[in-house]
Design a protein around this motif. Sequence first.
Motif, PDB file in Angstrom:
ATOM      1  N   UNK A   9      26.204  61.028  15.796  1.00 54.25           N
ATOM      2  CA  UNK A   9      25.916  61.043  14.365  1.00 54.25           C
ATOM      3  C   UNK A   9      24.573  60.352  14.182  1.00 54.25           C
ATOM      4  N   UNK A  10      23.559  61.124  13.856  1.00 55.33           N
ATOM      5  CA  UNK A  10      22.209  60.584  13.757  1.00 55.33           C
ATOM      6  C   UNK A  10      21.681  60.703  12.344  1.00 55.33           C
ATOM      7  N   UNK A  11      20.720  59.866  12.041  1.00 56.95           N
ATOM      8  CA  UNK A  11      20.013  59.941  10.762  1.00 56.95           C
ATOM      9  C   UNK A  11      18.558  59.605  11.024  1.00 56.95           C
ATOM     10  N   UNK A  12      17.732  59.702  10.004  1.00 48.36           N
ATOM     11  CA  UNK A  12      16.305  59.440  10.187  1.00 48.36           C
ATOM     12  C   UNK A  12      16.025  57.981  10.531  1.00 48.36           C
ATOM     13  N   UNK A  17      17.580  59.658  20.371  1.00 51.04           N
ATOM     14  CA  UNK A  17      17.057  59.079  21.606  1.00 51.04           C
ATOM     15  C   UNK A  17      17.496  57.625  21.741  1.00 51.04           C
ATOM     16  N   UNK A  18      17.402  56.864  20.671  1.00 53.85           N
ATOM     17  CA  UNK A  18      17.794  55.451  20.714  1.00 53.85           C
ATOM     18  C   UNK A  18      19.293  55.303  20.941  1.00 53.85           C
ATOM     19  N   UNK A  19      20.082  56.154  20.310  1.00 52.99           N
ATOM     20  CA  UNK A  19      21.530  56.101  20.514  1.00 52.99           C
ATOM     21  C   UNK A  19      21.897  56.388  21.966  1.00 52.99           C
ATOM     22  N   UNK A  24      23.368  54.124  27.643  1.00 52.22           N
ATOM     23  CA  UNK A  24      23.042  54.154  29.061  1.00 52.22           C
ATOM     24  C   UNK A  24      22.670  55.534  29.560  1.00 52.22           C
ATOM     25  N   UNK A  25      22.158  56.364  28.662  1.00 48.40           N
ATOM     26  CA  UNK A  25      21.782  57.730  29.001  1.00 48.40           C
ATOM     27  C   UNK A  25      20.306  57.950  28.726  1.00 48.40           C
ATOM     28  N   UNK A  26      19.657  58.729  29.592  1.00 49.93           N
ATOM     29  CA  UNK A  26      18.249  59.048  29.410  1.00 49.93           C
ATOM     30  C   UNK A  26      18.136  60.456  28.851  1.00 49.93           C
ATOM     31  N   UNK A  27      17.538  60.621  27.687  1.00 49.42           N
ATOM     32  CA  UNK A  27      17.445  61.946  27.063  1.00 49.42           C
ATOM     33  C   UNK A  27      16.495  62.872  27.797  1.00 49.42           C
ATOM     34  N   UNK A  33      17.775  67.576  21.613  1.00 47.10           N
ATOM     35  CA  UNK A  33      18.397  67.188  22.874  1.00 47.10           C
ATOM     36  C   UNK A  33      19.530  68.126  23.251  1.00 47.10           C
ATOM     37  N   UNK A  34      19.564  68.491  24.509  1.00 49.09           N
ATOM     38  CA  UNK A  34      20.681  69.282  25.022  1.00 49.09           C
ATOM     39  C   UNK A  34      21.267  68.675  26.285  1.00 49.09           C
ATOM     40  N   UNK A  35      20.575  67.663  26.846  1.00 47.38           N
ATOM     41  CA  UNK A  35      21.000  67.080  28.106  1.00 47.38           C
ATOM     42  C   UNK A  35      20.552  65.628  28.170  1.00 47.38           C
ATOM     43  N   UNK A  36      21.408  64.789  28.748  1.00 53.03           N
ATOM     44  CA  UNK A  36      21.048  63.392  29.006  1.00 53.03           C
ATOM     45  C   UNK A  36      21.601  63.021  30.379  1.00 53.03           C
ATOM     46  N   UNK A  37      20.869  62.185  31.091  1.00 60.38           N
ATOM     47  CA  UNK A  37      21.230  61.774  32.443  1.00 60.38           C
ATOM     48  C   UNK A  37      21.579  60.288  32.419  1.00 60.38           C
ATOM     49  N   UNK A  38      22.610  59.915  33.158  1.00 63.17           N
ATOM     50  CA  UNK A  38      23.031  58.527  33.249  1.00 63.17           C
ATOM     51  C   UNK A  38      21.926  57.692  33.891  1.00 63.17           C
ATOM     52  N   UNK A  39      21.598  56.550  33.287  1.00 65.32           N
ATOM     53  CA  UNK A  39      20.535  55.698  33.812  1.00 65.32           C
ATOM     54  C   UNK A  39      20.863  55.163  35.203  1.00 65.32           C
ATOM     55  N   UNK A  40      22.127  54.920  35.492  1.00 64.76           N
ATOM     56  CA  UNK A  40      22.510  54.465  36.825  1.00 64.76           C
ATOM     57  C   UNK A  40      22.223  55.540  37.874  1.00 64.76           C
ATOM     58  N   UNK A  41      22.436  56.792  37.516  1.00 63.73           N
ATOM     59  CA  UNK A  41      22.137  57.884  38.443  1.00 63.73           C
ATOM     60  C   UNK A  41      20.630  57.967  38.702  1.00 63.73           C
ATOM     61  N   UNK A  42      19.837  57.783  37.673  1.00 66.87           N
ATOM     62  CA  UNK A  42      18.382  57.780  37.867  1.00 66.87           C
ATOM     63  C   UNK A  42      17.949  56.614  38.745  1.00 66.87           C
TER      64      UNK A  42
END
Length: 66
Positions: A9-12, A17-19, A24-27, A33-42
């Motif tokens: 649930x986003x607003x202006x 991206x911040x959410x 712990x996800x990288x957009x 956005x259609x995909x995000x990667x786990x920061x631990x995996x990166x």
Amino acid sequence: TGINEITLNVCSCRPAVMLLLELGLFPSAPVHLTLAIDLDLLDFTSTLFRVEQPNIHRWTSALQIF
């Protein structure tokens, strides 16, 4: 441990991206956005490519460091 679908649930005042980063996800993109990667995996793949050698010993060393 797999692919999960989440709804944001986003607003202006709080972009998606911040959410995602807070979760712990990288957009994959700054907008639409259609995909995000786990920061631990990166982090793991970064460690792997720093010590990667074409043998199992180096791969397991990277796994232990992670």
